[in-house]
Scaffold this motif. Structure first.
Motif: not given
Lengths: 197, 197
Positions: B127, B26, B153
């Motif tokens: 992501v 992330r 996302e």
């Protein structure tokens, strides 16, 4: 309410499926806490084929404008509106359509999705907020678990709709779009198609 | 890195598939803005079969505790850690595994998922957060679009993993769980299984 059949060739197999109108009901929106999650949820509803959404809790004009702006740019006729009573939304819908409630405590998606798809009814998909009234479990035609693990209403809704449509949400075409992505292996390419597709 | 085959009977068909280790990266977490969305994202990673996740941006101990608490209660060995360099994470992973970047500008999921599944490599799924550096598009082995529409996302990751595993994420069993849901048509039932499953 409408209901018709079409043949899809997604995944290389002819699949005879029912196409139904799906709307999402988001419960208990709190603008100060849920702003981004509710925005993501409503955008996921749109991207995976829902026709529109209703939300309860506290009215949030910023949320409504954000969604309206996305629809103006990226097309389609998705609409979002506020309601001060989830109960009346569920009851009104129940007169002609069926109600699915997404909850990790419900029956596994993979066990019930065919039944839901084959019911040939339009669907209201109820998605919880902070605290879901117990009454919702009783009013829903199906309480559906997208895994029995804690994750997110955004992922639960997307995977539910993805399975409901058997993947067709991935190939949605949105009429009246101003912008359209041209898929690329590397980088970004966006076309302005406001002059007509 | 490991790689083996197994036969699944999900959807009533025997499917011969590769099982791979998947981790999520992330990018650019901002605790003050992204707290709930990143929590949802990481929980979706866990619920849909990722082994763990790394995040960059700003360190967030509340996020780490939330995920750790979920793993303690609901089982499995999912881990989350902070990194101060996405670039080194991608480069290290690239030495033995492959890198997928989820972006609405990439190639359609339905066109590339078989290739990714059949690569037989462990995967790092990148992501984006607020602003994804252009370099990410070049370093990824695949830039993948889960629809070419704006959504979330969280939904993109869940549907990507769901398709990657061909639905097996829905049936995950988490060892060492303290709590387990017993699926119900109505209401909630949670068992304490801390004494052993």
């Amino acid at each position: 309410m409408y209901c018709h059949y079409r043949t899809s060739f997604l995944r290389g197999n002819p699949i005879l499926s029912v196409i139904m109108v799906v709307r999402v009901l988001r419960l208990g929106h709190r603008p100060e806490r849920d702003k981004r999650v509710t925005t993501h949820l409503i955008l996921a509803a749109r991207a995976f084929g829902a026709s529109g959404a209703v939300y309860t809790g506290k009215r949030d004009e910023v949320l409504e404008e954000t969604i309206s702006d996305v629809v103006s740019e990226w097309g389609g006729s998705f609409d979002l509106r506020f309601s001060d009573s989830w109960r009346s939304e569920v009851r009104e819908w129940g007169a002609s359509g069926r109600v699915v409630h997404l909850t990790m405590y419900g029956l596994p998606l993979q066990d019930v999705v065919s039944e839901i798809r084959n019911c040939r009814s339009d669907l209201l998909v109820v998605v919880g907020g902070a605290k879901v009234p117990g009454e919702v479990y009783g009013l829903a035609d199906w309480n559906v678990a997208v895994t029995s693990q804690p994750h997110s209403e955004v992922s639960a809704l997307a995977v539910f709709l993805h399975e409901l449509w058997e993947g067709r949400g991935l190939e949605g075409v949105y009429e009246g779009a101003r912008l359209r992505v041209v898929p690329q292996a590397r980088g970004k390419r966006v076309e302005d198609v406001s002059g007509g597709v």
